[in-house]
Design a protein around this motif. Structure first.
Motif, PDB file in Angstrom:
ATOM      1  N   ILE A  49       0.835  -1.127   0.127  1.00 51.34           N
ATOM      2  CA  ILE A  49       0.158   0.065   0.250  1.00 51.34           C
ATOM      3  C   ILE A  49       0.887   1.278   0.006  1.00 51.34           C
ATOM      4  N   VAL A  73      -4.711   6.028   1.629  1.00 53.82           N
ATOM      5  CA  VAL A  73      -3.862   5.023   1.705  1.00 53.82           C
ATOM      6  C   VAL A  73      -4.570   4.504   0.082  1.00 53.82           C
ATOM      7  N   GLN A  74      -3.562   4.177  -0.604  1.00 53.67           N
ATOM      8  CA  GLN A  74      -4.135   3.554  -2.059  1.00 53.67           C
ATOM      9  C   GLN A  74      -3.361   2.133  -2.324  1.00 53.67           C
ATOM     10  N   THR A  75      -4.100   1.462  -3.080  1.00 55.50           N
ATOM     11  CA  THR A  75      -3.370   0.190  -3.247  1.00 55.50           C
ATOM     12  C   THR A  75      -2.464   0.111  -4.208  1.00 55.50           C
ATOM     13  N   TRP A 133     -10.926  -3.544   3.774  1.00 58.93           N
ATOM     14  CA  TRP A 133      -9.334  -3.497   4.257  1.00 58.93           C
ATOM     15  C   TRP A 133      -9.253  -3.095   5.680  1.00 58.93           C
TER      16      TRP A 133
END
Length: 473
Positions: free
Chosen positions: A310, A364-366, A394
């Motif tokens: 992440i 927060v990004q994947t 998540w």
């Protein structure tokens, strides 16, 4: 300050001529004595003894001359040199002379740093009377600023005083010397930084990050309460909050036009603002307006326990569409725990939350670029709120704890004494994340709302908490 070059004595040709004549005379006398004594039986011994005596005398004369030519100047000479330099604008001022050793001196045992502000008449001798009174109390003036008013002048001092000197005694002596409306509080080593340096540092921070403007104003003006009042509410209604371009100053309140719309309100009830402080604050706001929206672009890539990567980064209003898409994927229960109200209104808050004027947001990004969590650090007057939202799929992976830890680090960096979270008692995930900080926590429950306050400094830990008002809001 007098330079070494100008301190040298001028070259005199008459002295050189006299010394040359004396040298020739000495040679002639020595030749006559040598001819007279050299023909005696003990003549050679007498000449050798004379030579030794002459060498010893010359060595003694050289040592004596060097010792007295390099002797340190007297205290009277030092005082006259500094005074003369200050008179013609080239000397070291009292603030500079004391400030050179101020940081070390402030740590000495038996001294205390004070910040003092007092108002005097704008007349010759007024400041001198204050300085004389301070000298009588054995108080050193480290820095001095003057704030001209329409009537009178506000003088602001940073003082180093004997530890035995109480604020009441200092205020009484200042009043006797002509000072009025005197305000005194304890200072620390951070106050030893001179005002131009501090203002430039705050301007740099503001230029790098739009979220720094409220913090910069607070550090510039001391203990004060700052509110960003938007022109449009989260429901889309006009609030009527506005201010002229030049701003408004009303003694203990200043209102500045917010570059992003609305008003920045600054209140300091214990000490009125001066026109100089108002001008400095207005200059910072104008700098922010000229630079436009900006957020530092830094990313940290983390690996979750199950192996997924992440990215944690700063977010702003450019992430509004991605944040709304995350809302659509969240359950009603998750949104209800976060926003404490109707789930249908959740999207309305995003524009406010993502604005750097009201705080800092971490996203927060994947690996695919999908936004799955948001963490907010919100400026609430003179307090700071933390809030988290993690998408259902998540949760329970440590993302919330990681975001909270980073938000608390940002709060400490900003000089906040504490942070608080408003949630519900059944939100066990948020409660566990706050406990994992391993900080002193205060709990307040009112009508099913739980307010958890984490104290970041020992000074704040000694103060009583008052989260009831926050819970009602």
């Amino acid at each position: 300050m007098t330079s070494a070059k100008s301190a040298r004595r001028p070259h005199h040709w008459r002295r050189d001529l006299i010394e040359l004549a004396a040298l020739f005379t000495a040679v002639a006398v020595a030749d006559a004595i040598a001819n007279l004594i050299g023909h005696q039986p003990d003549g050679p011994y007498l000449l050798m003894a004379s030579a030794v005596a002459l060498v010893a005398t010359a060595a003694f004369h050289t040592w004596w001359a060097r010792r007295h030519s390099h002797a340190p100047p007297s205290e009277e000479a030092d005082a006259s040199t500094v005074g003369a330099g200050a008179a013609d604008g080239t000397g070291t001022s009292a603030g500079e002379a004391e400030g050179a050793g101020g940081i070390a001196g402030a740590e000495e045992t038996g001294t205390t740093l004070w910040r003092m502000r007092t108002t005097v008449l704008d007349a010759p001798g007024s400041l001198a009377a204050l300085c004389t009174a301070l000298a009588g109390l054995r108080v050193d003036i480290l820095t001095l600023q003057t704030h001209p008013l329409a009537q009178g002048t506000v003088d602001e001092f940073l003082l180093r005083a004997p530890a035995s000197l109480q604020a009441q005694e200092l205020s009484r002596e200042i009043a006797a010397a002509g000072g009025a409306s005197t305000w005194i509080e304890r200072a620390d080593a951070h106050d030893l930084v001179d005002t131009p340096t501090r203002v430039l540092s705050l301007a740099t921070r503001t230029a790098l990050d739009a979220a720094e403007l409220p913090l910069a104003l607070r550090q510039l003006l001391g203990r004060c309460t700052i509110h960003s009042l938007p022109a449009v509410s989260v429901t889309g209604r006009a609030t009527g909050q506005s201010a002229p371009v030049e701003g408004v100053l009303e003694e203990t309140v200043m209102r500045l036009r917010d570059p992003s719309g609305g008003v920045i309100s600054v209140e300091r009830p214990y000490l009125p603002f001066t026109p100089t402080e108002f001008a400095r604050a207005r200059a910072l706001v104008e700098l922010d307006a000229r630079l436009g929206p900006r957020v530092p672009r830094s990313e940290d890539v983390l690996t979750l326990p199950e192996g997924n990567e992440i990215t944690v980064r700063r977010a702003d209003r450019s992430d509004l569409a991605a944040a709304r898409a995350m809302h659509d994927r969240c359950s009603h229960d998750t949104l209800g725990l976060r926003y404490h109200g109707p789930v249908a209104d959740a999207d309305r808050y995003l524009d406010h939350l993502l604005s750097p004027r009201f705080g800092r947001t971490l996203a927060v990004q994947t690996a695919s670029g999908r936004l799955v969590a948001l963490g907010h650090l919100l400026w609430d007057g003179d307090e700071t709120e933390v809030a988290l939202l993690v998408e259902d799929d998540w949760q329970r992976r440590g993302i919330g704890s990681e975001l909270l830890r980073r938000l608390v680090a940002l709060a400490e960096e900003a000089g906040c004494d504490s942070v608080y979270a408003v949630t519900q008692s059944r939100n066990t995930g948020m409660v566990a994340a706050m406990r994992a900080l391993e900080l002193p926590l205060d709990y307040q429950i009112e009508e099913g709302t739980l307010v958890i306050t984490a104290r970041l400094s020992s000074e704040e830990a000694a103060r009583p908490s008052a989260p009831t008002e926050r819970a009602r809001r």
